[in-house]
Design a protein around this motif. Structure first.
Motif, PDB file in Angstrom:
ATOM      1  N   ILE A 265      -2.904  -4.448   8.486  1.00 49.17           N
ATOM      2  CA  ILE A 265      -4.169  -4.391   6.402  1.00 49.17           C
ATOM      3  C   ILE A 265      -4.982  -4.368   7.712  1.00 49.17           C
ATOM      4  CG2 ILE A 265      -2.851  -6.088   5.233  1.00 49.17           C
ATOM      5  CD1 ILE A 265      -5.175  -7.955   6.536  1.00 49.17           C
TER       6      ILE A 265
ATOM      7  N   ILE B 244      -7.431  -0.376   5.579  1.00 47.16           N
ATOM      8  CA  ILE B 244      -7.015  -0.099   4.309  1.00 47.16           C
ATOM      9  C   ILE B 244      -8.667  -0.273   3.545  1.00 47.16           C
ATOM     10  CG2 ILE B 244      -4.507  -0.948   4.015  1.00 47.16           C
ATOM     11  CD1 ILE B 244      -5.009  -3.540   3.176  1.00 47.16           C
TER      12      ILE B 244
ATOM     13  N   ASN C 179      -8.038   0.012  -0.685  1.00 48.19           N
ATOM     14  CA  ASN C 179      -8.628  -0.246  -1.982  1.00 48.19           C
ATOM     15  C   ASN C 179      -8.021  -2.139  -1.958  1.00 48.19           C
ATOM     16  OD1 ASN C 179      -8.353   1.979  -2.559  1.00 48.19           O
ATOM     17  ND2 ASN C 179      -6.497   2.186  -2.919  1.00 48.19           N
TER      18      ASN C 179
ATOM     19  N   CYS D 243      -7.443  -4.195  -4.009  1.00 47.30           N
ATOM     20  CA  CYS D 243      -6.810  -5.106  -4.442  1.00 47.30           C
ATOM     21  C   CYS D 243      -5.445  -4.623  -3.458  1.00 47.30           C
ATOM     22  CB  CYS D 243      -6.227  -4.222  -5.417  1.00 47.30           C
ATOM     23  SG  CYS D 243      -7.082  -5.310  -6.767  1.00 47.30           S
ATOM     24  N   ASP D 244      -4.647  -3.966  -3.210  1.00 41.85           N
ATOM     25  CA  ASP D 244      -3.547  -3.538  -1.935  1.00 41.85           C
ATOM     26  C   ASP D 244      -2.982  -5.357  -1.212  1.00 41.85           C
ATOM     27  OD1 ASP D 244      -3.358  -1.339  -2.862  1.00 41.85           O
ATOM     28  OD2 ASP D 244      -4.406   0.170  -1.286  1.00 41.85           O
ATOM     29  N   GLU D 245      -2.111  -4.719  -0.397  1.00 40.29           N
ATOM     30  CA  GLU D 245      -1.718  -6.172   0.801  1.00 40.29           C
ATOM     31  C   GLU D 245      -2.251  -7.721   0.221  1.00 40.29           C
ATOM     32  OE1 GLU D 245       0.621  -5.419   2.730  1.00 40.29           O
ATOM     33  OE2 GLU D 245       0.881  -3.527   1.753  1.00 40.29           O
TER      34      GLU D 245
ATOM     35  N   ARG E 193      -3.929 -10.420   2.082  1.00 37.37           N
ATOM     36  CA  ARG E 193      -5.219 -10.883   2.987  1.00 37.37           C
ATOM     37  C   ARG E 193      -5.224 -12.235   2.606  1.00 37.37           C
ATOM     38  NH1 ARG E 193      -8.793  -6.600   1.592  1.00 37.37           N
ATOM     39  NH2 ARG E 193      -7.972  -4.433   0.833  1.00 37.37           N
TER      40      ARG E 193
ATOM     41  N   GLU F 190      -7.031   1.585  -9.275  1.00 39.83           N
ATOM     42  CA  GLU F 190      -7.060   0.107  -9.116  1.00 39.83           C
ATOM     43  C   GLU F 190      -7.193  -0.038 -10.313  1.00 39.83           C
ATOM     44  OE1 GLU F 190      -8.967  -1.668  -5.928  1.00 39.83           O
ATOM     45  OE2 GLU F 190      -8.772   0.245  -4.851  1.00 39.83           O
TER      46      GLU F 190
ATOM     47  N   GLU G 172      -9.558  -3.835  -9.834  1.00 38.06           N
ATOM     48  CA  GLU G 172      -9.796  -4.639  -9.108  1.00 38.06           C
ATOM     49  C   GLU G 172     -10.917  -5.558 -10.087  1.00 38.06           C
ATOM     50  OE1 GLU G 172     -13.783  -5.027  -6.701  1.00 38.06           O
ATOM     51  OE2 GLU G 172     -12.920  -3.507  -6.479  1.00 38.06           O
TER      52      GLU G 172
ATOM     53  N   GLY H 125      -5.087  10.396  -2.389  1.00 32.70           N
ATOM     54  CA  GLY H 125      -3.344   9.002  -2.432  1.00 32.70           C
ATOM     55  C   GLY H 125      -2.716   9.671  -1.357  1.00 32.70           C
TER      56      GLY H 125
ATOM     57  N   ASP I 254      -0.126   9.266   1.321  1.00 29.77           N
ATOM     58  CA  ASP I 254       0.098   8.287   2.799  1.00 29.77           C
ATOM     59  C   ASP I 254      -0.104   9.894   4.490  1.00 29.77           C
ATOM     60  OD1 ASP I 254      -0.007   6.669   1.391  1.00 29.77           O
ATOM     61  OD2 ASP I 254       1.545   5.993   1.919  1.00 29.77           O
TER      62      ASP I 254
ATOM     63  N   ASN J  42     -11.678   8.816  -2.572  1.00 31.74           N
ATOM     64  CA  ASN J  42     -11.642   6.807  -2.581  1.00 31.74           C
ATOM     65  C   ASN J  42     -13.081   6.468  -2.603  1.00 31.74           C
ATOM     66  OD1 ASN J  42      -9.748   4.585  -4.050  1.00 31.74           O
ATOM     67  ND2 ASN J  42     -11.128   3.706  -2.106  1.00 31.74           N
TER      68      ASN J  42
END
Length: 392
Positions: free
Chosen positions: A31, A34, A36, A38-40, A44, A210, A212, A344, A346, A355
């Motif tokens: 992590i 990262i 964003n 709201c990811d993972e 988190r 997202e 969020e 976006g 990867d 972003n």
């Protein structure tokens, strides 16, 4: 103004930097960096609990409540090293940096014992119930109402732009508790459990993909009478103190993240040759100057220990960083050119830069629009009179 750090502070820097780098290179490498929020989410939350286990979660709090009694300089250092290590944005930023300090300042001993341990340990995630559809940047115009019934506060209304409400366990809500009151009078500050039938959360999809932010609907939502922070009708005072905490030490960590973003823009310009463009170079230099000025302004702001006195540095900081980052997002797009259209992926080296552009569209809106900030600067900072309604 003293801008340097003592030998003891630098030893503290080495300690926290070493711990953070070890975590980001080891158990939490997945992590690191990262972009964003709201990811993972599960990871988190684990990260919040790891911070707590080693007493890095809320170092400025008293040791009795899970902190380290860290000095202001040490808090600044930790915020800087946290961002430098690429550690993820705190999912419980609202709890640690806003709710917790406000409870410490205004809460009873029973309230501190009830709420602070779960924040410090990373067990309870908090969100903020301020903005409403008709009162986005004008907190004194909230319409959400609270009434006392059978020993509970019963709350009805709607909040909007509630960051991470769909992952949160608790929310603090500013509500109108005195019938017929207007403006900042008659407001109260309530601490409410999110897990109840009277609260519904609807995510709002953003332009960067997202969700969020959220709409939060309160229909006969309840909290005990002793879940009010401060006295009934003192909600404005408590809410304003909380906003002073928002402009606290975490601003230095925010600036270190800005440093990382600007460095990414510079690296992209060097890689694709845009650094040879004199106009791009000039804009990068202006961004560098702006970032350094922000740091000095933040240090000046932190030197004010009277939370009731919102000085010029605090009044101007929001519009300063929001405008700077909006311009950085536009600079990132101009550096990338057509490559910015494949955000976006990867496998795309500069995927984080588009972003920045997309997210920075909201920076000049949330937390007080640039227009509202200018009003605050004029009225509170310069003492200019408010023009009567109806005048042209």
């Amino acid at each position: 103004m003293k801008l340097g750090f003592s030998a003891e502070d630098e030893a503290f820097r080495a300690e926290c930097a070493g711990w953070l780098q070890m975590q980001m290179a080891g158990p939490f490498a997945d992590i690191r960096g990262i972009p964003n929020l709201c990811d993972e989410i599960p990871r988190r939350k684990e990260w919040e609990q790891q911070l707590a286990a080693d007493r890095w979660s809320c170092i400025g709090w008293p040791a009795a409540w899970g902190g380290r009694d860290a000095t202001l300089a040490q808090q600044v250092i930790f915020a800087e090293e946290y961002a430098r290590a690429g550690a993820p944005n705190r999912i419980n930023h609202i709890g640690v940096e806003l709710a917790g300090p406000t409870i410490l300042a205004f809460g009873s001993e029973a309230q501190k014992a009830q709420y602070l341990p779960d924040i410090a340990a990373g067990r309870k995630i908090w969100c903020q119930g301020y903005s409403e559809p008709g009162a986005g940047s004008d907190l004194a115009n909230v319409k959400t109402r609270a009434r006392m019934e059978d020993g509970d506060w019963v709350v009805d209304g709607q909040k909007v732009w509630t960051s991470l409400a769909h992952y949160s366990d608790m929310i603090f809500v500013v509500a109108r508790s005195e019938e017929g009151s207007k403006g900042p009078k008659g407001l109260s500050f309530l601490l409410m459990d999110m897990d109840q039938p009277g609260i519904e959360v609807r995510p709002i999809r953003q332009i960067n993909g997202e969700a969020e932010f959220n709409e939060t609907f309160l229909t006969e939502a309840r909290c005990p009478a002793d879940a009010m922070l401060g006295a009934a009708g003192d909600g404005w005072k408590v809410a304003m103190a909380l906003l002073a905490f928002e402009r606290g030490v975490s601003t230095l960590g925010q600036q270190m993240q800005f440093r990382n973003e600007l460095d990414a823009v510079i690296a992209a310009a060097r890689t694709n040759g845009k650094a040879a463009d004199p106009i791009i170079r000039q804009r990068i230099a202006q961004a560098e100057i702006g970032l350094r000025l922000m740091r000095y302004g933040a240090l000046r702001m932190l030197s004010n220990t009277d939370l009731s006195d919102i000085d010029g540095a605090a009044l101007t900081y929001k519009i300063q960083w929001a405008t700077w980052r909006r311009d950085l997002g536009e600079l990132a797009m101009d550096v990338l050119g057509q490559e910015a259209e494949i955000a976006g992926s990867d496998h795309y080296e500069w995927g984080v830069l588009p972003n920045i552009y997309l997210y920075s569209r909201s920076d000049t809106i949330y937390g007080g629009t640039n227009q509202i900030q200018r009003n605050l600067i004029a009225e509170r900072g310069l003492g200019m009179p408010r023009e009567p309604r109806g005048n042209s």
